[in-house]
Design a protein around this motif. Sequence first.
Motif, PDB file in Angstrom:
ATOM      1  N   ASN A  64     115.234  24.221 -27.379  1.00 41.38           N
ATOM      2  CA  ASN A  64     115.771  24.597 -28.620  1.00 41.38           C
ATOM      3  C   ASN A  64     114.992  24.525 -29.844  1.00 41.38           C
ATOM      4  OD1 ASN A  64     118.134  24.601 -30.679  1.00 41.38           O
ATOM      5  ND2 ASN A  64     117.702  22.683 -31.211  1.00 41.38           N
ATOM      6  N   ILE A  65     115.159  25.328 -30.719  1.00 45.96           N
ATOM      7  CA  ILE A  65     114.254  25.651 -32.184  1.00 45.96           C
ATOM      8  C   ILE A  65     114.968  24.899 -32.929  1.00 45.96           C
ATOM      9  CG2 ILE A  65     115.207  27.843 -32.337  1.00 45.96           C
ATOM     10  CD1 ILE A  65     111.530  26.640 -33.257  1.00 45.96           C
ATOM     11  N   HIS A  66     114.366  23.779 -33.766  1.00 48.34           N
ATOM     12  CA  HIS A  66     115.224  23.092 -34.960  1.00 48.34           C
ATOM     13  C   HIS A  66     114.445  23.560 -36.204  1.00 48.34           C
ATOM     14  CE1 HIS A  66     117.661  20.359 -37.240  1.00 48.34           C
ATOM     15  NE2 HIS A  66     116.392  19.822 -37.606  1.00 48.34           N
ATOM     16  N   PRO A  67     114.773  23.752 -37.240  1.00 50.04           N
ATOM     17  CA  PRO A  67     114.229  23.922 -38.558  1.00 50.04           C
ATOM     18  C   PRO A  67     113.541  22.777 -39.320  1.00 50.04           C
ATOM     19  CG  PRO A  67     116.317  24.600 -38.901  1.00 50.04           C
ATOM     20  CD  PRO A  67     116.380  24.173 -37.572  1.00 50.04           C
ATOM     21  N   ALA A  68     113.189  21.782 -38.894  1.00 45.21           N
ATOM     22  CA  ALA A  68     112.826  20.800 -39.463  1.00 45.21           C
ATOM     23  C   ALA A  68     111.627  19.829 -38.459  1.00 45.21           C
ATOM     24  CB  ALA A  68     113.660  19.980 -39.878  1.00 45.21           C
ATOM     25  N   LEU A  69     110.888  19.094 -39.019  1.00 46.95           N
ATOM     26  CA  LEU A  69     109.998  18.431 -38.143  1.00 46.95           C
ATOM     27  C   LEU A  69     110.682  16.991 -37.713  1.00 46.95           C
ATOM     28  CD1 LEU A  69     106.755  18.535 -40.339  1.00 46.95           C
ATOM     29  CD2 LEU A  69     107.106  19.951 -38.254  1.00 46.95           C
ATOM     30  N   LEU A  70     111.356  17.214 -36.538  1.00 46.04           N
ATOM     31  CA  LEU A  70     112.046  16.059 -35.779  1.00 46.04           C
ATOM     32  C   LEU A  70     111.059  14.741 -35.830  1.00 46.04           C
ATOM     33  CD1 LEU A  70     114.316  17.964 -33.242  1.00 46.04           C
ATOM     34  CD2 LEU A  70     114.882  17.058 -35.573  1.00 46.04           C
ATOM     35  N   PRO A  71     111.721  13.787 -35.823  1.00 46.30           N
ATOM     36  CA  PRO A  71     112.968  13.347 -35.945  1.00 46.30           C
ATOM     37  C   PRO A  71     113.551  13.266 -37.168  1.00 46.30           C
ATOM     38  CG  PRO A  71     111.631  11.206 -35.571  1.00 46.30           C
ATOM     39  CD  PRO A  71     110.736  12.534 -35.576  1.00 46.30           C
ATOM     40  N   PHE A 114     112.774  20.188 -25.888  1.00 44.25           N
ATOM     41  CA  PHE A 114     113.815  20.117 -24.660  1.00 44.25           C
ATOM     42  C   PHE A 114     115.056  19.518 -25.214  1.00 44.25           C
ATOM     43  CE2 PHE A 114     109.862  20.323 -22.151  1.00 44.25           C
ATOM     44  CZ  PHE A 114     110.299  21.643 -21.436  1.00 44.25           C
ATOM     45  N   VAL A 115     116.226  19.909 -24.621  1.00 41.42           N
ATOM     46  CA  VAL A 115     117.585  19.626 -25.100  1.00 41.42           C
ATOM     47  C   VAL A 115     117.995  18.355 -24.073  1.00 41.42           C
ATOM     48  CG1 VAL A 115     120.098  20.140 -25.605  1.00 41.42           C
ATOM     49  CG2 VAL A 115     118.116  21.838 -26.256  1.00 41.42           C
ATOM     50  N   ASP A 116     118.566  17.287 -24.814  1.00 45.93           N
ATOM     51  CA  ASP A 116     119.159  16.161 -24.082  1.00 45.93           C
ATOM     52  C   ASP A 116     120.530  16.021 -24.574  1.00 45.93           C
ATOM     53  OD1 ASP A 116     118.807  14.878 -26.275  1.00 45.93           O
ATOM     54  OD2 ASP A 116     117.266  13.459 -25.579  1.00 45.93           O
ATOM     55  N   GLU A 117     121.154  15.013 -24.173  1.00 51.46           N
ATOM     56  CA  GLU A 117     122.406  14.614 -24.741  1.00 51.46           C
ATOM     57  C   GLU A 117     122.664  14.623 -26.264  1.00 51.46           C
ATOM     58  OE1 GLU A 117     122.366  14.037 -20.327  1.00 51.46           O
ATOM     59  OE2 GLU A 117     121.157  13.362 -21.942  1.00 51.46           O
ATOM     60  N   GLN A 118     121.696  14.201 -26.869  1.00 46.78           N
ATOM     61  CA  GLN A 118     121.895  13.808 -28.450  1.00 46.78           C
ATOM     62  C   GLN A 118     121.418  14.962 -29.231  1.00 46.78           C
ATOM     63  OE1 GLN A 118     120.461   9.771 -29.471  1.00 46.78           O
ATOM     64  NE2 GLN A 118     120.094   9.428 -27.228  1.00 46.78           N
ATOM     65  N   MET A 119     122.014  15.120 -30.298  1.00 49.05           N
ATOM     66  CA  MET A 119     121.545  16.121 -31.253  1.00 49.05           C
ATOM     67  C   MET A 119     120.176  16.274 -31.614  1.00 49.05           C
ATOM     68  SD  MET A 119     123.519  17.284 -34.654  1.00 49.05           S
ATOM     69  CE  MET A 119     123.179  15.759 -35.493  1.00 49.05           C
ATOM     70  N   ASP A 120     119.311  17.173 -31.536  1.00 48.45           N
ATOM     71  CA  ASP A 120     118.011  17.311 -31.996  1.00 48.45           C
ATOM     72  C   ASP A 120     117.128  16.157 -31.800  1.00 48.45           C
ATOM     73  OD1 ASP A 120     118.820  19.807 -33.266  1.00 48.45           O
ATOM     74  OD2 ASP A 120     119.468  18.833 -34.867  1.00 48.45           O
ATOM     75  N   HIS A 121     117.367  15.925 -30.369  1.00 48.91           N
ATOM     76  CA  HIS A 121     116.804  14.444 -30.025  1.00 48.91           C
ATOM     77  C   HIS A 121     115.511  14.681 -28.828  1.00 48.91           C
ATOM     78  CE1 HIS A 121     116.786  10.874 -27.440  1.00 48.91           C
ATOM     79  NE2 HIS A 121     116.698  10.153 -28.412  1.00 48.91           N
ATOM     80  N   GLY A 122     115.699  15.666 -28.121  1.00 49.50           N
ATOM     81  CA  GLY A 122     114.898  15.782 -26.767  1.00 49.50           C
ATOM     82  C   GLY A 122     113.545  15.786 -27.168  1.00 49.50           C
ATOM     83  N   ALA A 123     112.602  15.723 -26.164  1.00 53.56           N
ATOM     84  CA  ALA A 123     111.222  15.544 -26.144  1.00 53.56           C
ATOM     85  C   ALA A 123     110.798  16.927 -26.812  1.00 53.56           C
ATOM     86  CB  ALA A 123     110.624  15.638 -24.672  1.00 53.56           C
ATOM     87  N   VAL A 124     109.720  16.542 -27.704  1.00 46.93           N
ATOM     88  CA  VAL A 124     109.021  17.651 -28.443  1.00 46.93           C
ATOM     89  C   VAL A 124     107.943  18.533 -27.786  1.00 46.93           C
ATOM     90  CG1 VAL A 124     107.438  18.123 -30.439  1.00 46.93           C
ATOM     91  CG2 VAL A 124     109.277  16.487 -30.561  1.00 46.93           C
ATOM     92  N   ILE A 125     108.165  19.632 -27.831  1.00 49.98           N
ATOM     93  CA  ILE A 125     107.261  20.730 -26.990  1.00 49.98           C
ATOM     94  C   ILE A 125     105.850  21.216 -27.999  1.00 49.98           C
ATOM     95  CG2 ILE A 125     106.910  23.072 -26.010  1.00 49.98           C
ATOM     96  CD1 ILE A 125     109.674  22.620 -25.118  1.00 49.98           C
ATOM     97  N   GLY A 141     114.633  29.607 -13.796  1.00 45.46           N
ATOM     98  CA  GLY A 141     114.797  30.076 -15.313  1.00 45.46           C
ATOM     99  C   GLY A 141     114.959  29.133 -16.533  1.00 45.46           C
ATOM    100  N   ALA A 142     115.520  29.493 -17.603  1.00 46.59           N
ATOM    101  CA  ALA A 142     115.642  28.725 -18.720  1.00 46.59           C
ATOM    102  C   ALA A 142     116.637  29.110 -19.458  1.00 46.59           C
ATOM    103  CB  ALA A 142     114.321  28.525 -19.381  1.00 46.59           C
ATOM    104  N   VAL A 143     117.330  28.328 -20.317  1.00 42.91           N
ATOM    105  CA  VAL A 143     118.415  28.616 -21.429  1.00 42.91           C
ATOM    106  C   VAL A 143     117.498  28.025 -22.823  1.00 42.91           C
ATOM    107  CG1 VAL A 143     120.487  27.859 -22.304  1.00 42.91           C
ATOM    108  CG2 VAL A 143     120.146  27.859 -19.717  1.00 42.91           C
ATOM    109  N   VAL A 144     117.860  29.276 -23.782  1.00 45.01           N
ATOM    110  CA  VAL A 144     117.178  28.991 -25.130  1.00 45.01           C
ATOM    111  C   VAL A 144     118.233  28.799 -25.938  1.00 45.01           C
ATOM    112  CG1 VAL A 144     115.364  29.852 -26.505  1.00 45.01           C
ATOM    113  CG2 VAL A 144     115.227  30.443 -24.007  1.00 45.01           C
ATOM    114  N   MET A 145     118.325  27.958 -26.759  1.00 45.63           N
ATOM    115  CA  MET A 145     119.122  27.772 -28.067  1.00 45.63           C
ATOM    116  C   MET A 145     118.661  28.237 -29.111  1.00 45.63           C
ATOM    117  SD  MET A 145     121.199  24.107 -27.328  1.00 45.63           S
ATOM    118  CE  MET A 145     122.191  23.906 -25.962  1.00 45.63           C
ATOM    119  N   ALA A 146     118.901  29.546 -29.716  1.00 44.95           N
ATOM    120  CA  ALA A 146     118.187  30.212 -30.545  1.00 44.95           C
ATOM    121  C   ALA A 146     119.093  30.338 -31.826  1.00 44.95           C
ATOM    122  CB  ALA A 146     117.717  31.634 -30.184  1.00 44.95           C
ATOM    123  N   GLY A 147     119.334  29.071 -32.656  1.00 42.77           N
ATOM    124  CA  GLY A 147     120.531  29.230 -33.626  1.00 42.77           C
ATOM    125  C   GLY A 147     121.808  29.062 -33.110  1.00 42.77           C
ATOM    126  N   PHE A 148     121.888  28.421 -32.069  1.00 33.44           N
ATOM    127  CA  PHE A 148     123.126  28.049 -31.315  1.00 33.44           C
ATOM    128  C   PHE A 148     123.786  26.866 -31.863  1.00 33.44           C
ATOM    129  CE2 PHE A 148     125.940  26.445 -27.590  1.00 33.44           C
ATOM    130  CZ  PHE A 148     126.622  27.484 -27.764  1.00 33.44           C
TER     131      PHE A 148
END
Length: 234
Positions: free
Chosen positions: A111-118, A143-154, A86-93
């Motif tokens: 995770n979904i983030h409302p900006a063009l990371l980084p 994808f989410v990693d240990e840093q805020m808004d940092h994981g690999a972009v899908i 399965g998967a875990v989805v952060m939708a405004g968490f």
Amino acid sequence: MAMPIAVLVSGGGSNLQSIIDRIEAGMLDAEIKVVVSNRGDSFGLTRARNHNIPTRVLLHTDFDSRETFDEEMVRAIRQSGVNETGAVVMAGFMRIVTPVFLEPFRGRVVNIHPALLPSFPGVRGQGDAADYGVKISGCTVHFVDEQMDHGAVIMQAAVPCQPGEGGDALAARILKLEHRILPQALQWLAEGRLELRGRFVHLKPASRNLAIQPSAGVDTDTQALVWPPLEDGF
């Protein structure tokens, strides 16, 4: 077989609703096993209950550390039936998770983030982008990693910004794209088409014929550029 997912919310849950709508339309091969919120007044909980989806409220203020809170979230998600497939989805968490949470679901937390990371990480992504005066902003599924808004972009969607446009107006246009790219990314995950190589996410070819939409001009209101391209009506 539908991919079991847990959705984490803190606020209104409009991205949760976009997932529910795509599932009910038969476009997203997933089943929401539980919606977890760290706030009892989250409207996302109401959205879930309106569709007979189980919910859990875990107030982070009831725990003495992030790690103990994350342990309880892992327990709740596993009890719901979300396993290694399965998967875990952060939708405004609006919580930063620790390795205690990430390790059991390594490579399966999105995770979904409302900006063009980084660019513009954090809770004020849209407002920070508007205040900076950028010409292009957008949203990112990663994808989410240990840093805020940092994981690999899908995938990402980009929208033009207007001079002097406020954060609220920009956020409303970005949100329309969030509702499209998050379900699309989850469908790719459900199909086993996402391959993570270091910081790079590779999208494998589809095993079925798809009517791929153009990569630009996806939405006339937002004039968005989306990459990788949306598929099959997403």
